[in-house]
Write a protein that holds these residues in place. Structure first.
Motif, PDB file in Angstrom:
ATOM      1  N   ARG A 105      54.980  47.727  13.349  1.00 56.63           N
ATOM      2  CA  ARG A 105      55.379  48.245  14.668  1.00 56.63           C
ATOM      3  C   ARG A 105      56.677  47.589  15.177  1.00 56.63           C
ATOM      4  N   SER A 106      57.268  48.264  16.170  1.00 52.73           N
ATOM      5  CA  SER A 106      58.591  47.775  16.599  1.00 52.73           C
ATOM      6  C   SER A 106      58.559  46.483  17.407  1.00 52.73           C
ATOM      7  N   ARG A 111      60.688  43.795  13.941  1.00 53.44           N
ATOM      8  CA  ARG A 111      60.823  45.084  14.633  1.00 53.44           C
ATOM      9  C   ARG A 111      60.522  46.284  13.728  1.00 53.44           C
ATOM     10  N   PRO A 323      54.961  51.058  19.398  1.00 52.19           N
ATOM     11  CA  PRO A 323      55.349  52.223  18.575  1.00 52.19           C
ATOM     12  C   PRO A 323      55.882  51.827  17.203  1.00 52.19           C
ATOM     13  N   PRO A 325      58.833  52.048  14.467  1.00 48.94           N
ATOM     14  CA  PRO A 325      60.276  52.148  14.729  1.00 48.94           C
ATOM     15  C   PRO A 325      60.781  53.567  14.513  1.00 48.94           C
ATOM     16  N   GLU A 326      61.862  53.878  15.196  1.00 47.65           N
ATOM     17  CA  GLU A 326      62.446  55.218  15.024  1.00 47.65           C
ATOM     18  C   GLU A 326      63.134  55.305  13.673  1.00 47.65           C
ATOM     19  N   PRO A 327      62.790  56.289  12.850  1.00 45.74           N
ATOM     20  CA  PRO A 327      63.394  56.388  11.511  1.00 45.74           C
ATOM     21  C   PRO A 327      64.923  56.375  11.537  1.00 45.74           C
ATOM     22  N   ALA A 328      65.516  57.019  12.527  1.00 43.26           N
ATOM     23  CA  ALA A 328      66.983  57.112  12.568  1.00 43.26           C
ATOM     24  C   ALA A 328      67.642  55.742  12.759  1.00 43.26           C
ATOM     25  N   LYS A 329      66.876  54.775  13.274  1.00 46.97           N
ATOM     26  CA  LYS A 329      67.486  53.463  13.581  1.00 46.97           C
ATOM     27  C   LYS A 329      67.064  52.370  12.610  1.00 46.97           C
ATOM     28  N   LEU A 330      66.451  52.793  11.510  1.00 46.93           N
ATOM     29  CA  LEU A 330      65.856  51.784  10.610  1.00 46.93           C
ATOM     30  C   LEU A 330      66.850  50.779  10.021  1.00 46.93           C
TER      31      LEU A 330
END
Ligand code: TPP
Ligand code: MG
Length: 347
Positions: A105-106, A111, A323, A325-330
């Motif tokens: 999780r983030s 993160r 949550p 992590p957002e895939p776009a920001k990995l």
């Protein structure tokens, strides 16, 4: 035999002389109970399929990890490994963040970039391991060198396993630390197994701490189930390093009480060995000491275990709310840029 074998800890007055009051002792006990609690819950999470990969535990190593971390100063740095959850706990990582880490999780220390054991909170003076065989020893020595160059009165603590002692980077780290007499303390978590390899196939000397003499510094073997003896030896070594006395190698002897990780049932460890070492469970051992020497009452004990249970239950819920992590920001936050390295050494 060249090295010193540490005496077990005796009376409360001896412990007070080492700088611990009763509150500190109860805090150490609590940290050990939290450490075990996190790892027991990790097993359950893994079985529930909530942890991808695996889950590593340090059952049997709680005294060693918490004892060393308690002896470190706030500004000191360390490189704890997969047996050293107690170091994270004692340095103040909140348990919910550990659960978040393992569940990817983030809000975990990485993160959500690593859903596993490669975690550390650098704000609390820890550096995440990249591997542990024993890649972090040269890093700890590098920190100690940086402290020396910058004129900072800080100490680095580097952990490694007895299996990792067979690799070349252990030698390189120790040789360099000895040559420069750097402010570093080496902690060898000797839990008698490197995955399924027993110690007689790992090294041929009697004690790994014997090797310290060859590098030009002190070595000591301590019973890693005796938290106060570990604390005393670690404190001595940390203060010695801080005052310019150079490195120390502390070999902390325990048994890895579970498999290498939760996927391994340790079928290769003789049953008698587990039975023998179970008699020296570090938490039970310290509880008995507290009852005999520091008048720990049943009420206090209940209060501590109820408090830890509540803490961990809340930690689990909070981690599950974190949550993914957002895939776009990995890829963000994976590598440090030169601008991130805002230290005199990098300027
Ligand atoms: C170079 C390398 N080889 C193998 C591994 C897999 N591995 C991780 S820990 C470990 C055993 C290490 O034993 P020890 O140093 O005694 O530490 P312990 O796990 O017993 O605490 C192995 C084989 C690895 N991480 N890196
Ligand atoms: Mg080992």
């Amino acid at each position: 035999m060249a090295i010193r074998e540490a005496e077990p800890v005796g009376s409360l007055s001896e412990v007070k002389e080492a700088g611990l009051d009763r509150e500190d002792l109860l805090g150490i006990y609590r940290n050990m109970v939290i450490t075990r609690g996190i790892e027991e819950r990790g097993h359950i999470l893994y079985k529930q399929g909530k942890i991808p990969g695996s889950f590593y535990t340090g059952r049997g190593n709680e005294a060693s990890a918490v004892g060393v971390a308690t002896a470190m100063g706030t500004d000191d740095v360390g490189t704890p490994l997969h047996r050293d959850m107690g170091v994270h706990v004692a340095r103040g990582v909140e348990p919910w963040r550990v659960f978040a880490q393992y569940m990817g999780r983030s809000d975990g220390p990485t993160r959500g970039r690593d859903g596993n054991v490669h975690m550390a909170d650098s704000n609390l003076g820890m550096i995440a391991m990249v591997s542990h065989l024993p890649a972090m020893l040269p890093v700890a020595v590098g920190c100690a060198l940086a402290f020396r160059i910058r004129g900072e009165n800080r100490v680095a603590v580097g952990w490694y396993g007895e299996g990792a002692s067979a690799r070349g980077d252990t030698h390189e780290a120790m040789n360099f630390a000895g040559v420069r007499q750097l402010p570093v303390v080496f902690i060898c978590d000797n839990n008698q197994w490197a995955y399924s390899t027993p110690t007689h196939l790992e090294y041929a000397c009697e004690h790994l701490a014997d090797r310290a003499q060859a590098y030009g510094f002190d070595g000591v073997v301590v019973d890693g189930t005796d938290v106060l003896a570990v604390y005393r030896e670690a404190k001595r070594a940390v203060e010695k390093a801080r005052s310019g006395g150079g490195p120390t190698l502390i070999e902390s002897l325990t048994l890895r009480m579970e498999g290498h990780a939760v996927h391994d049932d340790a079928f290769y460890v003789p049953k008698e060995m587990f039975e023998e070492w179970a008699k020296n469970d570090p938490i039970e051992r310290f509880r008995t000491w507290l009852q005999e020497h520091a008048e720990l009452t049943g009420d206090e004990e209940d209060e501590i275990s109820a408090g830890v249970k509540k803490l961990l239950n809340e930690a689990l819920s909070r981690a599950e709310e974190s949550p993914l992590p957002e895939p776009a920001k990995l890829t963000e936050g994976v590598f440090a840029s030169p601008e991130d390295l805002d230290t005199p050494h990098h300027k």
